[in-house]
Design a protein around this motif. Structure first.
Motif, PDB file in Angstrom:
ATOM      1  N   ALA A  51       0.838  -1.192   0.000  1.00  0.00           N
ATOM      2  CA  ALA A  51       0.000   0.000   0.000  1.00  0.00           C
ATOM      3  C   ALA A  51       0.876   1.246   0.000  1.00  0.00           C
ATOM      4  O   ALA A  51       1.881   1.309   0.710  1.00  0.00           O
ATOM      5  N   ILE A  52       0.486   2.215  -0.824  1.00  0.00           N
ATOM      6  CA  ILE A  52       1.115   3.534  -0.845  1.00  0.00           C
ATOM      7  C   ILE A  52       0.032   4.530  -0.468  1.00  0.00           C
ATOM      8  O   ILE A  52      -0.998   4.617  -1.147  1.00  0.00           O
ATOM      9  N   LEU A  53       0.239   5.280   0.610  1.00  0.00           N
ATOM     10  CA  LEU A  53      -0.817   6.126   1.151  1.00  0.00           C
ATOM     11  C   LEU A  53      -0.386   7.581   1.268  1.00  0.00           C
ATOM     12  O   LEU A  53       0.628   7.883   1.912  1.00  0.00           O
ATOM     13  N   ASP A  54      -1.152   8.471   0.635  1.00  0.00           N
ATOM     14  CA  ASP A  54      -1.036   9.891   0.935  1.00  0.00           C
ATOM     15  C   ASP A  54      -1.733  10.117   2.278  1.00  0.00           C
ATOM     16  O   ASP A  54      -2.578   9.328   2.685  1.00  0.00           O
ATOM     17  N   THR A  61      -8.256  10.123   6.783  1.00  0.00           N
ATOM     18  CA  THR A  61      -6.874  10.428   6.402  1.00  0.00           C
ATOM     19  C   THR A  61      -6.072   9.163   6.117  1.00  0.00           C
ATOM     20  O   THR A  61      -6.452   8.050   6.511  1.00  0.00           O
ATOM     21  N   GLY A  62      -4.933   9.367   5.473  1.00  0.00           N
ATOM     22  CA  GLY A  62      -4.040   8.248   5.222  1.00  0.00           C
ATOM     23  C   GLY A  62      -3.510   7.614   6.491  1.00  0.00           C
ATOM     24  O   GLY A  62      -3.264   6.407   6.553  1.00  0.00           O
ATOM     25  N   LEU A  63      -3.333   8.418   7.545  1.00  0.00           N
ATOM     26  CA  LEU A  63      -2.887   7.866   8.824  1.00  0.00           C
ATOM     27  C   LEU A  63      -3.954   6.950   9.429  1.00  0.00           C
ATOM     28  O   LEU A  63      -3.633   5.928  10.046  1.00  0.00           O
ATOM     29  N   TYR A  68      -5.840   1.291  10.330  1.00  0.00           N
ATOM     30  CA  TYR A  68      -6.699   0.150   9.978  1.00  0.00           C
ATOM     31  C   TYR A  68      -5.845  -1.018   9.476  1.00  0.00           C
ATOM     32  O   TYR A  68      -6.059  -2.177   9.863  1.00  0.00           O
ATOM     33  N   ILE A  69      -4.879  -0.710   8.634  1.00  0.00           N
ATOM     34  CA  ILE A  69      -4.011  -1.762   8.091  1.00  0.00           C
ATOM     35  C   ILE A  69      -3.207  -2.420   9.202  1.00  0.00           C
ATOM     36  O   ILE A  69      -3.061  -3.649   9.243  1.00  0.00           O
ATOM     37  N   SER A  70      -2.682  -1.620  10.126  1.00  0.00           N
ATOM     38  CA  SER A  70      -1.849  -2.184  11.200  1.00  0.00           C
ATOM     39  C   SER A  70      -2.640  -3.141  12.084  1.00  0.00           C
ATOM     40  O   SER A  70      -2.076  -4.072  12.672  1.00  0.00           O
ATOM     41  N   ILE A  71      -3.950  -2.939  12.168  1.00  0.00           N
ATOM     42  CA  ILE A  71      -4.804  -3.806  12.986  1.00  0.00           C
ATOM     43  C   ILE A  71      -5.306  -5.012  12.207  1.00  0.00           C
ATOM     44  O   ILE A  71      -5.251  -6.153  12.691  1.00  0.00           O
ATOM     45  N   HIS A  72      -5.787  -4.776  10.995  1.00  0.00           N
ATOM     46  CA  HIS A  72      -6.469  -5.825  10.237  1.00  0.00           C
ATOM     47  C   HIS A  72      -5.575  -6.524   9.203  1.00  0.00           C
ATOM     48  O   HIS A  72      -5.863  -7.657   8.819  1.00  0.00           O
ATOM     49  N   HIS A  73      -4.509  -5.867   8.757  1.00  0.00           N
ATOM     50  CA  HIS A  73      -3.600  -6.460   7.768  1.00  0.00           C
ATOM     51  C   HIS A  73      -2.153  -6.147   8.150  1.00  0.00           C
ATOM     52  O   HIS A  73      -1.432  -5.490   7.397  1.00  0.00           O
ATOM     53  N   GLN A  90       5.757  12.391  10.826  1.00  0.00           N
ATOM     54  CA  GLN A  90       6.616  11.251  10.521  1.00  0.00           C
ATOM     55  C   GLN A  90       6.666  10.275  11.689  1.00  0.00           C
ATOM     56  O   GLN A  90       6.545   9.059  11.506  1.00  0.00           O
ATOM     57  N   VAL A  91       6.841  10.818  12.894  1.00  0.00           N
ATOM     58  CA  VAL A  91       6.894   9.961  14.082  1.00  0.00           C
ATOM     59  C   VAL A  91       5.567   9.221  14.255  1.00  0.00           C
ATOM     60  O   VAL A  91       5.539   8.024  14.580  1.00  0.00           O
ATOM     61  N   GLU A  92       4.448   9.919  14.042  1.00  0.00           N
ATOM     62  CA  GLU A  92       3.142   9.287  14.176  1.00  0.00           C
ATOM     63  C   GLU A  92       2.976   8.139  13.188  1.00  0.00           C
ATOM     64  O   GLU A  92       2.446   7.080  13.522  1.00  0.00           O
ATOM     65  N   ALA A  93       3.448   8.344  11.954  1.00  0.00           N
ATOM     66  CA  ALA A  93       3.350   7.291  10.940  1.00  0.00           C
ATOM     67  C   ALA A  93       4.160   6.071  11.342  1.00  0.00           C
ATOM     68  O   ALA A  93       3.686   4.927  11.231  1.00  0.00           O
ATOM     69  N   PHE A  94       5.370   6.284  11.827  1.00  0.00           N
ATOM     70  CA  PHE A  94       6.196   5.149  12.220  1.00  0.00           C
ATOM     71  C   PHE A  94       5.664   4.489  13.491  1.00  0.00           C
ATOM     72  O   PHE A  94       5.821   3.280  13.679  1.00  0.00           O
TER      73      PHE A  94
END
Length: 228
Positions: A51-54, A61-63, A68-73, A90-94
């Motif tokens: 997945a590539i997310l803006d 939002t992309g975040l 959702y991905i981190s939980i379900h996939h 950036q920190v929030e994304a990581f």
């Protein structure tokens, strides 16, 4: 050759079309969506390899999609592709286990290389499960071909960035690496980001490691040393 399926969330149509075309030319199957709600619906209906997310897209939002991905996939690699270059985002994304964070504008070639590197990790993980390519050290195993770390045969499920940090520290025990040195190792010398990004990766890495082996050297950086 496997045709990887990529979900591409980007609300700017011109950017989306141009980058998607480069991905298709490189052999990827790309599903394009322009808003977060559509991304969630597509993830619920289809399966993807990447997945590539803006981030700044209409509605969800992309975040939030990343969450959702981190939980379900959690097995799905994710690259954030955004104009937001501030440290906090950036920190929030990581913190939500993004595998990479790319600031727009981006060269299509650089994007392709980042995608290729992360997918190569997954390919080696699948193909080298039974090769016995791991190196044993104090109960911690590093499989360099598969880009994975194990402890007592249990996969620690590290992101690529977490693995690369652990790899360089483990290869040079007790040597202190500055945050900038770790940024160069993980992201490359042309990558510009706050050194707090490394702190976030180390924090997440420590949560996954069952031993106390990454030590902070105040004012300098980090080193690998097992402490009981």
């Amino acid at each position: 050759m496997q045709e990887y399926r990529i979900l591409f969330l980007e609300d700017e149509e011109m950017i989306r079309e141009v980058l998607a075309e480069y991905l298709k030319i490189a052999g990827y199957q790309v599903t394009q969506v322009g808003d977060g709600q559509k991304a969630l619906e597509t993830l619920q209906q289809e399966t993807f390899d990447f997945a590539i997310l803006d981030i700044m897209v209409p509605g969800i939002t992309g975040l939030e999609v990343l969450e959702y991905i981190s939980i379900h996939h959690p097995e799905l690699p994710v690259v954030m592709l955004t104009a937001l270059g501030d440290e906090q985002t950036q920190v929030e994304a990581f913190n939500r286990y993004a595998d990479d964070y790319i600031i727009k504008p981006v060269s299509p070639i650089i994007l392709l290389k980042r995608v290729e590197t992360i997918l190569r990790r997954g390919h080696h993980l699948a193909s080298s499960q039974d090769r016995g390519t791991s190196k044993q050290q104090t109960g911690l195993q590093i499989d360099e071909l598969a880009f994975r770390a194990l402890y007592n045969e249990r996969d620690l499920e590290l992101t690529l960035s977490e693995f690369l940090i652990l790899q360089v520290l483990l290869q040079h025990p007790k040597q202190v690496f500055s945050r900038n040195q770790l940024i160069d190792h993980v992201f490359g010398t042309d990558y510009i980001c706050s050194d707090r990004v490394i702190d976030t990766h180390v924090k997440n890495l420590r949560k996954k490691l069952p031993i106390n082996c990454i030590q902070t050297v105040i004012g300098v950086g980090y080193r690998y040393e097992v402490v009981n």
